[in-house]
Design a protein around this motif. Sequence first.
Motif, PDB file in Angstrom:
ATOM      1  N   VAL A  75       0.831  -1.205   0.000  1.00  0.00           N
ATOM      2  CA  VAL A  75       0.000   0.000   0.000  1.00  0.00           C
ATOM      3  C   VAL A  75       0.862   1.251   0.000  1.00  0.00           C
ATOM      4  O   VAL A  75       0.559   2.234  -0.692  1.00  0.00           O
ATOM      5  CB  VAL A  75      -0.962  -0.013   1.214  1.00  0.00           C
ATOM      6  N   LEU A  76       1.975   1.234   0.750  1.00  0.00           N
ATOM      7  CA  LEU A  76       2.872   2.392   0.761  1.00  0.00           C
ATOM      8  C   LEU A  76       3.407   2.668  -0.647  1.00  0.00           C
ATOM      9  O   LEU A  76       3.515   3.826  -1.062  1.00  0.00           O
ATOM     10  CB  LEU A  76       4.028   2.153   1.732  1.00  0.00           C
ATOM     11  N   ALA A  77       3.698   1.614  -1.392  1.00  0.00           N
ATOM     12  CA  ALA A  77       4.176   1.803  -2.765  1.00  0.00           C
ATOM     13  C   ALA A  77       3.101   2.467  -3.612  1.00  0.00           C
ATOM     14  O   ALA A  77       3.409   3.319  -4.468  1.00  0.00           O
ATOM     15  CB  ALA A  77       4.572   0.450  -3.358  1.00  0.00           C
ATOM     16  N   GLU A  78       1.834   2.103  -3.388  1.00  0.00           N
ATOM     17  CA  GLU A  78       0.743   2.747  -4.127  1.00  0.00           C
ATOM     18  C   GLU A  78       0.652   4.234  -3.774  1.00  0.00           C
ATOM     19  O   GLU A  78       0.475   5.087  -4.650  1.00  0.00           O
ATOM     20  CB  GLU A  78      -0.582   2.050  -3.815  1.00  0.00           C
ATOM     21  N   LEU A  79       0.771   4.541  -2.498  1.00  0.00           N
ATOM     22  CA  LEU A  79       0.676   5.934  -2.065  1.00  0.00           C
ATOM     23  C   LEU A  79       1.819   6.770  -2.641  1.00  0.00           C
ATOM     24  O   LEU A  79       1.603   7.862  -3.172  1.00  0.00           O
ATOM     25  CB  LEU A  79       0.694   6.021  -0.536  1.00  0.00           C
TER      26      LEU A  79
ATOM     27  N   SER B 211      -7.212   1.373  -1.651  1.00  0.00           N
ATOM     28  CA  SER B 211      -6.202   0.458  -1.124  1.00  0.00           C
ATOM     29  C   SER B 211      -6.753  -0.197   0.128  1.00  0.00           C
ATOM     30  O   SER B 211      -7.449   0.457   0.920  1.00  0.00           O
ATOM     31  CB  SER B 211      -4.902   1.204  -0.794  1.00  0.00           C
ATOM     32  N   THR B 212      -6.431  -1.455   0.319  1.00  0.00           N
ATOM     33  CA  THR B 212      -7.001  -2.207   1.450  1.00  0.00           C
ATOM     34  C   THR B 212      -5.902  -2.906   2.231  1.00  0.00           C
ATOM     35  O   THR B 212      -5.038  -3.573   1.651  1.00  0.00           O
ATOM     36  CB  THR B 212      -8.013  -3.253   0.953  1.00  0.00           C
ATOM     37  N   LEU B 213      -5.934  -2.737   3.548  1.00  0.00           N
ATOM     38  CA  LEU B 213      -5.060  -3.471   4.468  1.00  0.00           C
ATOM     39  C   LEU B 213      -5.897  -4.528   5.173  1.00  0.00           C
ATOM     40  O   LEU B 213      -6.841  -4.188   5.897  1.00  0.00           O
ATOM     41  CB  LEU B 213      -4.441  -2.531   5.501  1.00  0.00           C
TER      42      LEU B 213
END
Length: 771
Positions: A287-291, A467-469
């Motif tokens: 998710v951090l890579a997406e952000l 995005s989903t965690l």
Amino acid sequence: MPGAGRAHLRPVADGEGNPLDFGLRDLVGASAQTLQRARGIRTVGQLLDWLPRTYLDPTRPTAFRDLPHGEDVVVVGTVRAATTHQMRNRRGRRLVVDVADDAGGTMQLTFFKPYGHQDRLRPGVRVVCSGQVGVWRDTLQLTHPDYATLSEGGEGGAQWLLDGLVPVYTATKGLSPIVHGQCLDLVFHQLDELPDPVPAQVRRQVGLPGLLEAYRLVHRPGTEADHRRGRWRLKFGEAFTVQAQLARVRRSSEAVPARPRVPAEQGLGQRLRDRLPFALTEGQEAVLAELLGDLAREVPMHRLLQGEVGSGKTVLALLAMLAVVDSGGQAALLAPTEVLAAQHHRSISQLLGPIAEAGLLGGLEEGTRLALLTGSQSAGERKQALLAAASGEAGIVVGTHALIQQHVQFAELGLVVVDEQHRFGVEQRDALRAKAPGGTSPHVLVMTATPIPRTVAMTVYGDMKISTLRELPGGRRPISSHVVDGRRPDWVRRTWQRVAEEVRGGGQVYVVCPRIGDPDDPDLPGSGTDGPGLPLGGEVGPGAPQGEDGADLLGLLEMPEGSAGPPGLHGVHQVARCLRELPATRDLRIEVLHGRMPAEAKDAVMQAFAAGRVEVLVSTTVIEVGVDVPDATTMVLLDADRFGISQLHQLRGRVGRGGRPGLALLVTQGDGVDPAAIERLEQVAATTDGFELARIDLESRREGDVLGASQSGGRSGLRFLRLARDEDLIVQAHEAAWRTVESDPELSRHPELADALTRLDATSAAFLERG
């Protein structure tokens, strides 16, 4: 009723040109007033949108003898005899018509004003009647029913009752089913076509009928397949229009450029990662890579980050904010409440340490500063925060919606993080854009700990990337949940004993109440013995359990008029007083927290609780989101049957955050609890999977509740879609609508769709424009 000839159609208000907006008065005569008064229906479109609730098959009629007494029915039969009788006790005559069904049963139609009926209701005539079934002298009877005669030519305007399935609508006072059907016939007679927002190419690809045909299939179906096909088309059209609007909102938000924000290779983000006492999970890294990928583009990020309570969303948001600070920009974190804003400020300060102390002794020289801005700060604190934001000294500013006020300025706002479902309308988004430098738009990240079903995400948050965690960071322990029956005194007594045991074992406890109440509210019954006003079973009266002050412990007090929250529910002040006198808990350190307290008092209580100086916090749902106290192990939710599934899941996520097991006790009110509410509590207790609970929650709630949209019968909100059941349809409509908007952004080739989007009312636009 007017005749079947063509009437002059007059639109209501600004409905020029679209037949759906034509008024009903010139079409259906006096029935238009009844429809407006009883149902708020004024236009052709509103009448067509009032769909049948079920259908009857005329080939399988209900025999007269099986008709339910006292209910409104529509029946078809043949007149066998019609006689008039002189009334004994008053002047005048009454007409009694014997009608037989095909099964050999009979019933009587009785008219106390027979004039005009005798000529129409002759033996041998087929007749359809509507009215309420009664019994007189052991004979089924309809008194002064509405009726229409049926002949080969369809005389009476009710032939539709015999031509296919019979639609059944919710009963409307003053409007019989037959007259309702005649109104629809007159409307259909006037309509040659309807503007269709679904383009012809899409209809051909998907195999859809036109809009007018769909309405005919629903209101005048010949078979089950007809009305199912018509309803599917209406649902698709609604989903298509919603998705097209979301696609246009996305394009609008991306039309204003953003400055790319790329983190330094060994910048502040890496400094934070070096300080963290844990490693990011694989899901967090993805998710951090997406952000960071979004932030590096010239198109503004517009992303929703959803994840379970404690899944690590805040750390990712902080790393994104530091990437913006690395690139010379500022980030703003908006929280829904001052309690949560202060909590975020403290937790971010602890995480950043010297990184957020640039210019201070011991601070990181290349670091930044952190500021807090809320509406209730002192003038000095507020001035200092405003200066830090305007000068750029504060790279990260945490606050409530006070941040978007006009006088709040930023040196270079690059990212806005919105916590917990507080999504922005278009006006608020424009206000934020005005704070970004040089006509650019800030990147926007919205976080929520309430898992969102796929169909809701596509329908409400469809203009955002998601995005989903799903996984929890290491060290998080599962939360055990149990339903405590308020009618069981031993269970209630054990609840408060368990609270004391948790505190003695080093834990802390939340006690959540559904209302604040007032400090001068009378004490709950039984303050001093087994529990604060919780139903303990047995009878009130002699022999009932008594408190130390002689008060009984049974039942709930009716709260004074004007107190906060519905009467009959536990209030914070009363529960706290009772717990301070209860033998099991009176030696514990107990404080209260609610939204009406001054900001300084709320902050002081939360700091004391976080530091362990308060052992039991009696609170409203103000602690629902974001509050993080690692030693909080237990939560008691009073009147838990009054909360929804998502809120219960959100609340219990406040415990078990420090590596020790969490416990949630869901205490019911006692007698008279809705069985559906008990089932809801059992579902929450059975699983900690927020996504599964979100699915259950969606199935049990109306779409209007999910979307916050009006469901008043007007042309707003979701009229036909059911988000829990129509996922495949919504996905198909989503793909078709987004393709349409991408190929024709201005909709110049699709004027009917453009008109449909402009016709979305303020309520629809509000929930579609958020984000």
